[in-house]
Design a protein around this motif. Structure first.
Motif, mmCIF file in Angstrom:
data_model
loop_
_atom_site.group_PDB
_atom_site.id
_atom_site.type_symbol
_atom_site.label_atom_id
_atom_site.label_comp_id
_atom_site.label_asym_id
_atom_site.label_seq_id
_atom_site.Cartn_x
_atom_site.Cartn_y
_atom_site.Cartn_z
ATOM 1 N N LYS A 240 -0.611 -4.818 7.494
ATOM 2 C CA LYS A 240 -1.455 -4.604 6.574
ATOM 3 C C LYS A 240 -1.033 -4.299 5.312
ATOM 4 N N LYS B 241 0.746 -1.177 -0.031
ATOM 5 C CA LYS B 241 -0.002 -0.103 0.056
ATOM 6 C C LYS B 241 0.853 1.095 0.117
ATOM 7 N N SER C 177 -5.829 0.572 10.611
ATOM 8 C CA SER C 177 -5.365 -0.742 10.913
ATOM 9 C C SER C 177 -4.975 -1.106 12.185
ATOM 10 N N GLU D 181 -7.159 7.735 6.598
ATOM 11 C CA GLU D 181 -8.424 7.000 7.487
ATOM 12 C C GLU D 181 -7.897 5.628 7.429
ATOM 13 N N THR D 182 -7.791 4.980 6.088
ATOM 14 C CA THR D 182 -7.565 3.620 5.992
ATOM 15 C C THR D 182 -6.363 3.238 6.740
#
Length: 293
Positions: A28, A6, A159, A154-155
């Motif tokens: 994540k 990511k 986590s 936010e994502t």
């Protein structure tokens, strides 16, 4: 099965909270580069989770889209943000700086302004849930800043969180954390007094709590701390030293905005007594110790 990357992020500060939080980001799928003042802690983190470490905050933040801070106090934050080795020296326009340190609202506004001059987003983002919440990835995050910065971060924040809410402009997260600590101080003091009363009255404290915790008196502190309190066990959890720091921030802010916090000031004094007893690193539930010493 491999996790899709990511992108690169940085995490500055690997204390009892930051260490597991950074670990969740790596797990994540984020490429996490960490920095810690004690380099051995960063090395241990890399050995456990992967990722990488850097010798300065600036090097950790280089090319990162998100940079997370979780250090001790206002001065600690400034020491890793400013200067040639600070994160602002290498953060690129369009990135976001997220400060999880419990600090002053004044510092949050200062950092927001400094980031804005470099076209960098900023979020003050203190957390609640303690060490256990960080280790289990279920923290509550209180945020202040611009909606665009929150949308971008936010994502990643989720986590290690179960709740993250933007509450207003820069400083709003820190102000909300003050509200949180004010509430906790009063609840813990009430619980300590109640358990002491129950014991002095000849009641079985555990049996009493089993009953009253099913009604209106229940609280997180009651549910999670009564057994250890009754057993005099305090060598864990959120330390009294940290709570006094947080209450000091709240009391200072109250003087600025005209709020009256008589109960908070009193409980802060009680915590100073616990410190004098050698309990600076005890859990905040150690207020009961004042009655049983």
């Amino acid at each position: 099965m491999s996790i899709e990357s990511k992108g690169k992020v940085a995490f500055i500060g690997l204390g009892v909270m930051g260490y597991p939080m950074a670990g969740y980001l790596q797990q994540k799928g984020y490429q996490v580069c960490v920095y810690n003042r004690t380099a051995a802690k960063a090395t241990a983190w890399v050995n456990q989770f992967g990722g990488s470490q850097a010798s300065t905050p600036a090097l950790a933040a280089a090319e990162a889209s998100l940079v997370f801070l979780c250090v001790g106090n206002d001065d600690d934050v400034r020491s890793v943000v400013y200067g040639d080795d600070g994160v602002l020296a290498s953060l690129q326009p369009g990135s976001v700086l997220i400060d999880h340190t419990t600090a002053s609202a004044e510092l949050a506004r200062e950092l927001s302004a400094a980031c804005e001059t470099k076209q960098i987003g900023f979020l003050d983002a203190p957390v609640s849930g303690g060490q256990a919440g960080a280790e289990n990835g279920v923290l509550t995050v209180m945020l202040g800043g611009q909606p665009s910065a929150f949308d971008q971060a936010e994502t990643a924040i989720m986590s290690y969180s179960r709740c993250a809410k933007l509450l207003g402009p820069a400083g709003s997260g820190q102000l909300t954390k003050m509200v949180n600590q004010i509430c906790i101080a009063g609840v813990v003091q009430g619980l300590a007094e109640a358990l002491n009363f129950a014991q002095n009255a000849g009641l079985d404290g555990a049996a009493v709590v089993e009953v009253i915790s099913q009604g209106a008196a229940s609280s997180w502190q009651m549910q999670n701390r009564y057994k250890t309190m009754l057993n005099g066990k305090y060598d864990f959890g959120f330390a009294v030293d940290w709570m006094r720091k947080d209450l000091g921030i709240a009391l200072n802010e109250a003087r600025k905005n005209g709020s009256h916090l008589p109960l908070t000031a009193l409980v802060d004094q009680f915590y100073s007594e616990v410190q004098q007893m050698g309990g600076g690193r005890w859990d905040t539930s150690s207020l009961l110790k004042r009655f049983t010493r």
